[in-house]
Design a protein around this motif. Sequence first.
Motif, short mmCIF file in Angstrom:
data_model
loop_
_atom_site.label_atom_id
_atom_site.label_comp_id
_atom_site.label_asym_id
_atom_site.label_seq_id
_atom_site.Cartn_x
_atom_site.Cartn_y
_atom_site.Cartn_z
N PHE A 154 -19.76 -30.28 6.29
CA PHE A 154 -19.37 -28.72 6.05
C PHE A 154 -19.49 -27.98 4.96
CE2 PHE A 154 -16.25 -31.97 8.24
CZ PHE A 154 -16.33 -31.39 9.60
N ASN A 155 -18.90 -26.79 5.13
CA ASN A 155 -19.72 -26.19 3.71
C ASN A 155 -18.79 -26.17 2.22
OD1 ASN A 155 -17.00 -24.05 4.38
ND2 ASN A 155 -17.80 -23.04 5.29
N SER A 156 -17.56 -26.90 2.63
CA SER A 156 -16.62 -27.07 1.43
C SER A 156 -15.94 -28.68 1.81
CB SER A 156 -15.94 -26.15 1.01
OG SER A 156 -14.99 -25.33 1.96
N PRO A 157 -15.50 -29.28 -0.11
CA PRO A 157 -14.85 -30.44 0.75
C PRO A 157 -13.06 -29.40 0.76
CG PRO A 157 -15.64 -30.17 -1.31
CD PRO A 157 -15.98 -28.58 -0.54
N SER A 158 -12.77 -28.60 0.80
CA SER A 158 -11.59 -28.49 1.71
C SER A 158 -11.79 -27.91 3.00
CB SER A 158 -11.13 -26.95 0.89
OG SER A 158 -10.90 -27.12 -0.75
N THR A 159 -12.71 -27.05 3.80
CA THR A 159 -12.71 -27.02 4.94
C THR A 159 -12.86 -28.32 5.73
OG1 THR A 159 -13.97 -25.45 4.49
CG2 THR A 159 -13.93 -25.96 6.26
N LYS A 186 -16.07 -34.21 -10.64
CA LYS A 186 -17.32 -33.34 -10.30
C LYS A 186 -17.15 -31.76 -11.21
CE LYS A 186 -20.27 -35.45 -7.72
NZ LYS A 186 -21.29 -35.79 -8.33
N ARG A 187 -15.71 -31.44 -11.65
CA ARG A 187 -15.70 -30.57 -12.95
C ARG A 187 -14.83 -30.80 -13.81
NH1 ARG A 187 -13.77 -26.41 -7.47
NH2 ARG A 187 -11.74 -27.33 -7.77
N LYS A 188 -14.41 -32.10 -14.29
CA LYS A 188 -13.98 -31.45 -15.60
C LYS A 188 -14.67 -32.96 -16.41
CE LYS A 188 -9.18 -30.85 -13.91
NZ LYS A 188 -7.68 -30.95 -13.54
N TRP A 207 -10.99 -30.70 -3.23
CA TRP A 207 -11.19 -30.82 -4.33
C TRP A 207 -10.20 -31.82 -4.57
CZ3 TRP A 207 -15.82 -30.25 -6.89
CH2 TRP A 207 -16.54 -29.11 -5.95
N THR A 208 -8.91 -31.71 -4.36
CA THR A 208 -7.77 -33.01 -4.98
C THR A 208 -7.66 -33.98 -4.12
OG1 THR A 208 -6.15 -30.73 -4.38
CG2 THR A 208 -7.06 -31.57 -6.14
N LYS A 209 -8.20 -33.92 -2.59
CA LYS A 209 -7.54 -34.79 -1.02
C LYS A 209 -8.45 -36.25 -1.58
CE LYS A 209 -3.66 -33.16 -0.26
NZ LYS A 209 -3.02 -33.93 -0.56
N TRP A 210 -9.61 -35.55 -1.52
CA TRP A 210 -11.03 -36.22 -1.88
C TRP A 210 -10.68 -37.14 -3.36
CZ3 TRP A 210 -13.10 -37.89 2.55
CH2 TRP A 210 -13.06 -36.60 3.58
N LYS A 211 -10.85 -38.74 -2.59
CA LYS A 211 -11.24 -39.57 -4.26
C LYS A 211 -11.80 -40.48 -3.36
CE LYS A 211 -5.89 -38.29 -4.48
NZ LYS A 211 -4.59 -38.95 -5.02
N ASN A 212 -12.07 -41.16 -5.44
CA ASN A 212 -13.06 -42.37 -4.97
C ASN A 212 -12.25 -42.93 -5.13
OD1 ASN A 212 -12.32 -42.96 -7.81
ND2 ASN A 212 -13.99 -42.80 -8.34
N LYS A 213 -12.78 -44.42 -4.80
CA LYS A 213 -11.92 -46.27 -4.49
C LYS A 213 -11.09 -46.66 -6.56
CE LYS A 213 -16.24 -49.05 -6.23
NZ LYS A 213 -15.39 -49.69 -7.58
N ASP A 214 -11.20 -45.30 -6.75
CA ASP A 214 -10.95 -45.57 -8.46
C ASP A 214 -9.64 -45.25 -8.13
OD1 ASP A 214 -12.29 -47.90 -9.18
OD2 ASP A 214 -13.35 -46.55 -10.11
N GLY A 215 -9.46 -44.52 -7.00
CA GLY A 215 -8.22 -43.06 -7.39
C GLY A 215 -8.49 -41.81 -7.44
N LYS A 216 -9.30 -41.40 -8.54
CA LYS A 216 -10.10 -40.49 -8.97
C LYS A 216 -10.45 -39.22 -8.36
CE LYS A 216 -11.49 -41.79 -13.59
NZ LYS A 216 -12.63 -42.36 -14.76
N THR A 217 -10.50 -38.51 -8.44
CA THR A 217 -10.17 -36.87 -7.20
C THR A 217 -11.60 -36.22 -7.45
OG1 THR A 217 -9.15 -35.53 -8.70
CG2 THR A 217 -7.87 -36.45 -7.35
#
Length: 280
Positions: free
Chosen positions: A245-250, A278-280, A263-273
Amino acid sequence: MNRPQTIQIFLPDGSPRSVKIAEITNRVVKAILVPRNKLEYISTRNELNNVGIYFLFGESAEKAKPIVYIGEAEDCLDRLKQHNRIKEFWNYAVVMISKINAFTKSHAKYLEHIAVKQAKESNRYETENLTAPSKPFVTESMEADLLDSFDTIKILLSTLGFPVYDKVGKEQITPKEILILKGRNIKAEGDLIDDGFVVFKGSQVKKDTVPSCHEYLINLRQKLIQNEILIEKNGVFEFTQDYVFNSPSTAGGVVLGRSTNGWTKWKNKDGKTLDELKRK
């Protein structure tokens, strides 16, 4: 393993949106990108009056992925003019020739064979070629040289914006890099890549969309269903292949059936978004 490389891109008419001639400085393959409306201009030059293979790129309202057609010719300019008359879908052509005029008809046929075969295997683009051309006879030493040339072709294509052979499967990353999105009775997995966000094969998608779902997401979901990239299984939809897809939101919007901030819905296995990763 990727390694640092120098690629030179020449703009013969000075426009960054027009013809581009690209080469890796120490390799023999040269790529010429030609927008369809620049065929008349490229006809005034001699680069394409040569043996080589070519890629036609475009899109279709019915297809969920961009389209590529791959061919070979003894005179690539003449062949592009033929395709300009009879093929509708393409907007760009990329022609691969030898800088030292070393390609023969056999070389081109072998490169066409492997180019179509691997394009179907990578499945990044909808391949217009119905079948892979048969493999011509080449000597063992010639095949080794041509495989090296094909590695250059893959790099040049991706550099020019056509990642036909870039692999995006789950096997390309470590388990800790996998990003997860969960909804009621569904789970999807994906990863942020160079040219978008890939959702992996087997990921689940909500069957229904919410009433407020954006029309773009509804249409994209329908296109994925029509192209059998999404199939119904156990009351939900499931991805039959990796899809970029062209973006995580799409990606998240298609999975959840509603507009969402990927950007806030996709998370790794440790719960980090994804935002935290990637942005902080």
